[in-house]
Design an enzyme around this catalytic site. Structure first.
Site, mmCIF file in Angstrom:
data_model
loop_
_atom_site.group_PDB
_atom_site.id
_atom_site.type_symbol
_atom_site.label_atom_id
_atom_site.label_comp_id
_atom_site.label_asym_id
_atom_site.label_seq_id
_atom_site.Cartn_x
_atom_site.Cartn_y
_atom_site.Cartn_z
ATOM 1 N N CYS A 85 44.849 41.123 31.860
ATOM 2 C CA CYS A 85 44.224 41.611 33.098
ATOM 3 C C CYS A 85 45.364 41.718 34.085
ATOM 4 C CB CYS A 85 43.177 40.608 33.595
ATOM 5 S SG CYS A 85 42.673 40.832 35.328
ATOM 6 N N CYS A 116 44.465 48.769 35.248
ATOM 7 C CA CYS A 116 43.468 47.728 35.054
ATOM 8 C C CYS A 116 43.125 47.680 33.569
ATOM 9 C CB CYS A 116 42.227 48.097 35.870
ATOM 10 S SG CYS A 116 40.804 47.073 35.525
HETATM 11 N N1 DGL Z 1 42.653 43.823 37.246
HETATM 12 C C1 DGL Z 1 41.583 44.131 36.371
HETATM 13 C C2 DGL Z 1 41.997 44.062 34.902
HETATM 14 O O1 DGL Z 1 43.136 44.340 34.610
HETATM 15 C C3 DGL Z 1 40.208 43.585 36.569
HETATM 16 C C4 DGL Z 1 39.883 42.471 37.435
HETATM 17 C C5 DGL Z 1 38.395 42.500 37.763
HETATM 18 O O2 DGL Z 1 38.069 43.237 38.691
HETATM 19 O O3 DGL Z 1 37.624 41.851 37.052
HETATM 20 O O4 DGL Z 1 41.227 43.761 34.039
#
Ligand code: DGL
Length: 195
Positions: A165, A66
């Site tokens: 993201c 993430c």
């Molecule tokens: N998938 C996550 C990222 O790479 C975050 C998405 C979220 O929960 O806001 O930032």
């Protein structure tokens, strides 16, 4: 590895390709979703809990799958778990800038967007709800294509896209410009660390 939902699955696929004999545990932290509109402190706290759960389940390395949790918490996690190999997911801004003279669109959650400074060749596309929308429609290809086209048409004057993201990686097949994603870099770093 952990993420707030299906985003990190793109990182998981890359890691499985690179390390077919390693067994992975994927923590989908749905109860704290989304991370991108929380405070930095909240994301640090949530990330620490995820790491503790993964250690409790027998993991001997952790991938923060993430970008938001990486931007907020990877430094703190490394201090709090000094003997545990921890790999973060960074937006692939450098390779994107190196590959052309044009501007690069960095799509990211509000938290990721505000935590780091980038060169003036980077257009920051701060997306408040895109990760949640992807979460809602995944894996429907028609809906994912709609989201990709809508977000790409929102911005002007860029020649490539950086997925800042991990959720946005699910839009890659539908973007029309070259895309730079961090998942393969994560997989390579994990391989170097484990082998
Ligand atoms: N998938 C996550 C990222 O790479 C975050 C998405 C979220 O929960 O806001 O930032």
């Amino acid at each position: 590895m952990f993420d707030s939902g299906v985003g990190g699955l793109s990182v998981l696929s890359a890691c499985k390709r690179e390390l077919p004999n390693v067994s992975f545990l994927y923590l989908d932290d749905g109860e704290n979703r989304p991370y991108g509109d929380k405070s930095r402190e909240e994301v640090i706290d949530i990330s620490e809990k995820c790491v503790r759960r993964l250690i409790g389940a027998g993991c001997n390395a952790v991938v923060v799958a993430c970008n938001t949790a990486t931007a907020c918490a990877v430094g703190t996690l490394r201090k709090r778990f000094p003997t545990l190999p921890i790999i973060g997911t960074e937006p692939a801004v450098k390779p994107a800038l190196a590959s052309s003279d044009g501007k690069v669109l960095l799509l990211a959650t509000p938290l990721t967007a505000k935590l780091k400074e980038y060169s003036d060749r980077v257009i920051i596309g701060e997306e408040r709800t895109l990760a949640s929308e992807i979460e809602r429609v995944y894996p429907n290809p028609y809906k994912l294509a709609e989201l990709a086209h809508a977000v790409e048409n929102k911005y002007r004057g860029f020649s490539s896209i950086v997925t800042g993201c991990t959720h946005y990686a699910h839009l890659i097949p539908y973007f029309t410009r070259p895309v730079f994603d961090g998942a393969d870099g994560v997989a390579k770093r994990l391989k170097n660390l484990l082998l």
